[in-house]
Scaffold this motif. Structure first.
Motif, PDB file in Angstrom:
ATOM      1  N   UNK A  84      36.724  52.481  58.250  1.00 52.36           N
ATOM      2  CA  UNK A  84      36.551  53.359  57.092  1.00 52.36           C
ATOM      3  C   UNK A  84      35.217  53.063  56.431  1.00 52.36           C
ATOM      4  N   UNK A  85      34.269  53.961  56.553  1.00 44.08           N
ATOM      5  CA  UNK A  85      32.920  53.731  56.032  1.00 44.08           C
ATOM      6  C   UNK A  85      32.900  53.741  54.507  1.00 44.08           C
ATOM      7  N   UNK A  86      32.001  52.971  53.961  1.00 41.48           N
ATOM      8  CA  UNK A  86      31.811  52.886  52.514  1.00 41.48           C
ATOM      9  C   UNK A  86      30.641  53.781  52.128  1.00 41.48           C
ATOM     10  N   UNK A  87      30.806  54.532  51.072  1.00 41.05           N
ATOM     11  CA  UNK A  87      29.701  55.321  50.532  1.00 41.05           C
ATOM     12  C   UNK A  87      28.873  54.362  49.674  1.00 41.05           C
ATOM     13  N   UNK A  88      27.803  53.835  50.237  1.00 40.54           N
ATOM     14  CA  UNK A  88      27.012  52.816  49.563  1.00 40.54           C
ATOM     15  C   UNK A  88      26.319  53.336  48.309  1.00 40.54           C
ATOM     16  N   UNK A  89      26.245  54.662  48.141  1.00 40.40           N
ATOM     17  CA  UNK A  89      25.637  55.196  46.918  1.00 40.40           C
ATOM     18  C   UNK A  89      26.556  55.005  45.714  1.00 40.40           C
ATOM     19  N   UNK A  90      27.815  54.641  45.952  1.00 42.05           N
ATOM     20  CA  UNK A  90      28.757  54.410  44.849  1.00 42.05           C
ATOM     21  C   UNK A  90      29.023  52.922  44.628  1.00 42.05           C
ATOM     22  N   UNK A  91      28.182  52.073  45.188  1.00 44.37           N
ATOM     23  CA  UNK A  91      28.380  50.633  45.027  1.00 44.37           C
ATOM     24  C   UNK A  91      27.299  50.024  44.139  1.00 44.37           C
ATOM     25  N   UNK A  92      27.623  48.857  43.623  1.00 45.10           N
ATOM     26  CA  UNK A  92      26.677  48.128  42.778  1.00 45.10           C
ATOM     27  C   UNK A  92      26.856  46.640  43.077  1.00 45.10           C
ATOM     28  N   UNK A  93      25.771  45.915  43.134  1.00 49.22           N
ATOM     29  CA  UNK A  93      25.823  44.467  43.320  1.00 49.22           C
ATOM     30  C   UNK A  93      25.446  43.811  42.002  1.00 49.22           C
ATOM     31  N   UNK A  94      26.355  43.000  41.492  1.00 49.82           N
ATOM     32  CA  UNK A  94      26.100  42.248  40.262  1.00 49.82           C
ATOM     33  C   UNK A  94      25.760  40.813  40.653  1.00 49.82           C
ATOM     34  N   UNK A  95      24.710  40.274  40.073  1.00 52.86           N
ATOM     35  CA  UNK A  95      24.296  38.899  40.313  1.00 52.86           C
ATOM     36  C   UNK A  95      24.468  38.121  39.020  1.00 52.86           C
ATOM     37  N   UNK A  96      25.242  37.050  39.093  1.00 51.67           N
ATOM     38  CA  UNK A  96      25.471  36.196  37.936  1.00 51.67           C
ATOM     39  C   UNK A  96      24.751  34.877  38.171  1.00 51.67           C
ATOM     40  N   UNK A  97      23.677  34.692  37.452  1.00 47.86           N
ATOM     41  CA  UNK A  97      22.847  33.508  37.622  1.00 47.86           C
ATOM     42  C   UNK A  97      23.452  32.346  36.840  1.00 47.86           C
ATOM     43  N   UNK A  98      23.690  31.233  37.535  1.00 48.29           N
ATOM     44  CA  UNK A  98      24.286  30.074  36.899  1.00 48.29           C
ATOM     45  C   UNK A  98      23.299  29.236  36.111  1.00 48.29           C
ATOM     46  N   UNK A  99      22.015  29.468  36.291  1.00 44.40           N
ATOM     47  CA  UNK A  99      20.953  28.739  35.564  1.00 44.40           C
ATOM     48  C   UNK A  99      21.121  27.224  35.643  1.00 44.40           C
ATOM     49  N   UNK A 100      21.303  26.741  36.866  1.00 46.13           N
ATOM     50  CA  UNK A 100      21.394  25.311  37.175  1.00 46.13           C
ATOM     51  C   UNK A 100      22.699  24.666  36.723  1.00 46.13           C
ATOM     52  N   UNK A 101      23.516  25.344  35.945  1.00 47.60           N
ATOM     53  CA  UNK A 101      24.787  24.775  35.503  1.00 47.60           C
ATOM     54  C   UNK A 101      25.895  25.172  36.474  1.00 47.60           C
ATOM     55  N   UNK A 102      25.900  26.426  36.894  1.00 49.51           N
ATOM     56  CA  UNK A 102      26.889  26.960  37.834  1.00 49.51           C
ATOM     57  C   UNK A 102      26.136  27.612  38.982  1.00 49.51           C
ATOM     58  N   UNK A 103      26.789  27.715  40.143  1.00 47.59           N
ATOM     59  CA  UNK A 103      26.098  28.390  41.246  1.00 47.59           C
ATOM     60  C   UNK A 103      25.954  29.887  40.972  1.00 47.59           C
ATOM     61  N   UNK A 104      24.911  30.478  41.511  1.00 45.13           N
ATOM     62  CA  UNK A 104      24.734  31.916  41.396  1.00 45.13           C
ATOM     63  C   UNK A 104      25.823  32.600  42.211  1.00 45.13           C
ATOM     64  N   UNK A 105      26.458  33.604  41.621  1.00 45.55           N
ATOM     65  CA  UNK A 105      27.518  34.330  42.313  1.00 45.55           C
ATOM     66  C   UNK A 105      27.159  35.806  42.373  1.00 45.55           C
ATOM     67  N   UNK A 106      27.783  36.490  43.309  1.00 49.06           N
ATOM     68  CA  UNK A 106      27.540  37.915  43.517  1.00 49.06           C
ATOM     69  C   UNK A 106      28.873  38.635  43.514  1.00 49.06           C
ATOM     70  N   UNK A 107      28.868  39.854  42.973  1.00 48.64           N
ATOM     71  CA  UNK A 107      30.072  40.671  42.971  1.00 48.64           C
ATOM     72  C   UNK A 107      29.690  42.071  43.413  1.00 48.64           C
TER      73      UNK A 107
END
Length: 61
Positions: free
Chosen positions: A16-39
């Motif tokens: 089942x293909x994903x319509x990539x035009x309806x997606x968003x990548x969120x980047x949460x920068x840990x700023x050396x305290x927590x690891x950077x995560x992606x959603x």
């Protein structure tokens, strides 16, 4: 980052293909305290605003 790339490859390989035009990548920068995560977020339209969809009052169970 390797886990992120592997996850994206699995999504691309799915039947089942994903319509990539309806997606968003969120980047949460840990700023050396927590690891950077992606959603990865996928836009899902609200059926209450769809004129072809039966409206249901969500304030009642």
């Amino acid at each position: 980052m390797t886990q992120w790339h592997a996850h994206l490859r699995r999504l691309c390989a799915r039947e089942g293909r994903i319509d990539w035009s309806t997606t968003r990548v969120d980047t949460f920068c840990g700023r050396l305290v927590h690891p950077t995560t992606y959603r990865l977020s996928l836009f899902v339209p609200d059926p209450a605003h769809d004129p072809d969809h039966e409206h249901r009052d969500r304030s009642w169970p």
